[in-house]
Design a protein around this motif. Structure first.
Motif, PDB file in Angstrom:
ATOM      1  N   ARG A   1       0.830  -1.140   0.073  1.00 57.90           N
ATOM      2  CA  ARG A   1      -0.092  -0.099  -0.121  1.00 57.90           C
ATOM      3  C   ARG A   1       0.977   1.395  -0.046  1.00 57.90           C
ATOM      4  O   ARG A   1       0.390   2.283  -0.426  1.00 57.90           O
ATOM      5  CB  ARG A   1      -0.929  -0.035   1.215  1.00 57.90           C
ATOM      6  CG  ARG A   1      -2.189  -1.172   1.161  1.00 57.90           C
ATOM      7  CD  ARG A   1      -3.026  -0.883   2.134  1.00 57.90           C
ATOM      8  NE  ARG A   1      -2.635  -1.454   3.455  1.00 57.90           N
ATOM      9  CZ  ARG A   1      -2.258  -0.584   4.647  1.00 57.90           C
ATOM     10  NH1 ARG A   1      -2.649   0.586   4.352  1.00 57.90           N
ATOM     11  NH2 ARG A   1      -1.977  -1.381   5.534  1.00 57.90           N
TER      12      ARG A   1
ATOM     13  N   LEU B   1       2.151   1.645  -3.777  1.00 59.40           N
ATOM     14  CA  LEU B   1       1.059   2.178  -4.636  1.00 59.40           C
ATOM     15  C   LEU B   1       0.651   3.402  -4.286  1.00 59.40           C
ATOM     16  O   LEU B   1       0.141   4.359  -5.277  1.00 59.40           O
ATOM     17  CB  LEU B   1      -0.158   1.345  -4.461  1.00 59.40           C
ATOM     18  CG  LEU B   1       0.187  -0.371  -5.179  1.00 59.40           C
ATOM     19  CD1 LEU B   1      -0.694  -1.145  -5.057  1.00 59.40           C
ATOM     20  CD2 LEU B   1       0.998  -0.260  -6.576  1.00 59.40           C
TER      21      LEU B   1
ATOM     22  N   LYS C   1       3.299   5.503  -5.754  1.00 61.35           N
ATOM     23  CA  LYS C   1       3.492   5.162  -7.248  1.00 61.35           C
ATOM     24  C   LYS C   1       2.435   4.523  -7.767  1.00 61.35           C
ATOM     25  O   LYS C   1       2.348   3.318  -7.966  1.00 61.35           O
ATOM     26  CB  LYS C   1       4.688   4.789  -7.343  1.00 61.35           C
ATOM     27  CG  LYS C   1       6.198   5.209  -6.962  1.00 61.35           C
ATOM     28  CD  LYS C   1       7.327   4.512  -7.291  1.00 61.35           C
ATOM     29  CE  LYS C   1       7.539   4.476  -8.731  1.00 61.35           C
ATOM     30  NZ  LYS C   1       9.199   3.574  -8.635  1.00 61.35           N
ATOM     31  N   PRO C   2       1.360   5.143  -8.008  1.00 64.55           N
ATOM     32  CA  PRO C   2      -0.074   4.456  -8.536  1.00 64.55           C
ATOM     33  C   PRO C   2       0.252   3.598  -9.770  1.00 64.55           C
ATOM     34  O   PRO C   2      -0.347   2.613  -9.867  1.00 64.55           O
ATOM     35  CB  PRO C   2      -1.002   5.471  -8.602  1.00 64.55           C
ATOM     36  CG  PRO C   2      -0.437   6.700  -7.676  1.00 64.55           C
ATOM     37  CD  PRO C   2       0.916   6.630  -7.820  1.00 64.55           C
TER      38      PRO C   2
ATOM     39  N   SER D   1       2.921   1.812 -10.417  1.00 62.81           N
ATOM     40  CA  SER D   1       3.955   1.034 -10.123  1.00 62.81           C
ATOM     41  C   SER D   1       3.348  -0.424 -10.697  1.00 62.81           C
ATOM     42  O   SER D   1       2.186  -0.997 -10.585  1.00 62.81           O
ATOM     43  CB  SER D   1       4.156   0.757  -8.849  1.00 62.81           C
ATOM     44  OG  SER D   1       4.974  -0.419  -8.558  1.00 62.81           O
TER      45      SER D   1
ATOM     46  N   ALA E   1       1.204  -2.718  -8.945  1.00 63.10           N
ATOM     47  CA  ALA E   1      -0.320  -2.916  -8.982  1.00 63.10           C
ATOM     48  C   ALA E   1      -0.707  -4.326  -9.697  1.00 63.10           C
ATOM     49  O   ALA E   1      -1.977  -4.459  -9.468  1.00 63.10           O
ATOM     50  CB  ALA E   1      -0.803  -1.655  -9.605  1.00 63.10           C
TER      51      ALA E   1
ATOM     52  N   GLU F   1       9.691  -1.106  -3.799  1.00 58.06           N
ATOM     53  CA  GLU F   1       9.016  -1.511  -5.001  1.00 58.06           C
ATOM     54  C   GLU F   1      10.095  -2.793  -5.380  1.00 58.06           C
ATOM     55  O   GLU F   1       9.377  -3.650  -6.167  1.00 58.06           O
ATOM     56  CB  GLU F   1       9.034  -0.415  -5.829  1.00 58.06           C
ATOM     57  CG  GLU F   1       8.190  -0.697  -7.179  1.00 58.06           C
ATOM     58  CD  GLU F   1       8.422   0.354  -8.220  1.00 58.06           C
ATOM     59  OE1 GLU F   1       7.496   0.678  -8.793  1.00 58.06           O
ATOM     60  OE2 GLU F   1       9.299   1.131  -8.356  1.00 58.06           O
TER      61      GLU F   1
END
Length: 212
Positions: free
Chosen positions: A64, A67, A70-71, A73, A76, A127
């Protein structure tokens, strides 16, 4: 701190894109059609920390956090149940062991463990570590993994593979840190979300994409 070494190396040149796996023979024969995502599995016991070191609160928080920052990423993909993948999920105790190994501190609270990790590693590093636990394109069951000794798995982290080592029926994963103990798939926590395109297996240590 050693985590900084990982952060610097990742930032220097890793392209975080999904790549096709070189999974064990027979993996492609298992074609589940369910589309429940692993993200929903991680969140199943509710957000927040607890005193159970055998679930995935810290991993859920890490996903979470990435994301939120970095939506877009590749992480996801864990929320896209239409995309086939196999993920190896470090339990909370795995992150506790990582912090102990890297800092010498044995922390008693999950929140403290994540705070140390987040303070030592930036979002790009988190990430990269998460992507190293994902094998895209293949739904690999525990039984298939038990028959895949010596197989190489291409992860979602570019140029960072995993190797399967089966010892007395137990599945171990050889990461890119040769000086640390290999993570082991916990048989009682294997085949999570089975029947869906995304499947996962709990592991007792965090996979390391670099030699720390």
């Amino acid at each position: 701190m050693k985590i900084r070494t990982l952060s610097t190396a990742v930032a220097a040149g890793l392209a975080l894109t999904l790549i096709s796996p070189a999974g064990p023979a027979g993996a492609a024969s298992h074609k589940p059609r369910g589309t429940d995502s692993l993200a929903s599995v991680l969140a199943a016991d509710g957000a927040g920390y607890d005193r159970n070191w055998s679930d995935y609160d810290i991993l859920d928080k890490a996903v979470r956090t990435v994301l939120a920052a970095k939506p877009g990423s590749p992480v996801a993909v864990l929320a896209d149940g239409r995309t086939a993948l196999t993920a190896f999920l470090p339990k909370d105790i795995a992150f506790r062991r990582l912090v102990l190994d890297l800092t010498g501190r044995k922390l008693s609270k999950e929140k403290s463990v994540f705070r140390v990790l987040a303070g030592a590693a930036d979002v790009d590093t988190l990430e990269a570590v998460l992507l190293y636990h994902v094998v895209p394109g293949a739904t690999i069951t525990y039984r298939q993994a038990q028959k895949a000794n010596g197989a190489t798995l291409a992860t979602a982290l570019t140029d960072a593979d995993l190797r399967v080592a089966v010892r007395r029926g137990a599945v171990h994963l050889r990461d890119n840190d040769p000086n640390d103990r290999d993570p082991r798939v916990i048989a009682s926590s294997s085949d999570i979300n089975k029947g869906n395109r995304q499947i996962a297996h709990g592991i007792n240590r965090v996979l390391r994409p670099l030699d720390l």
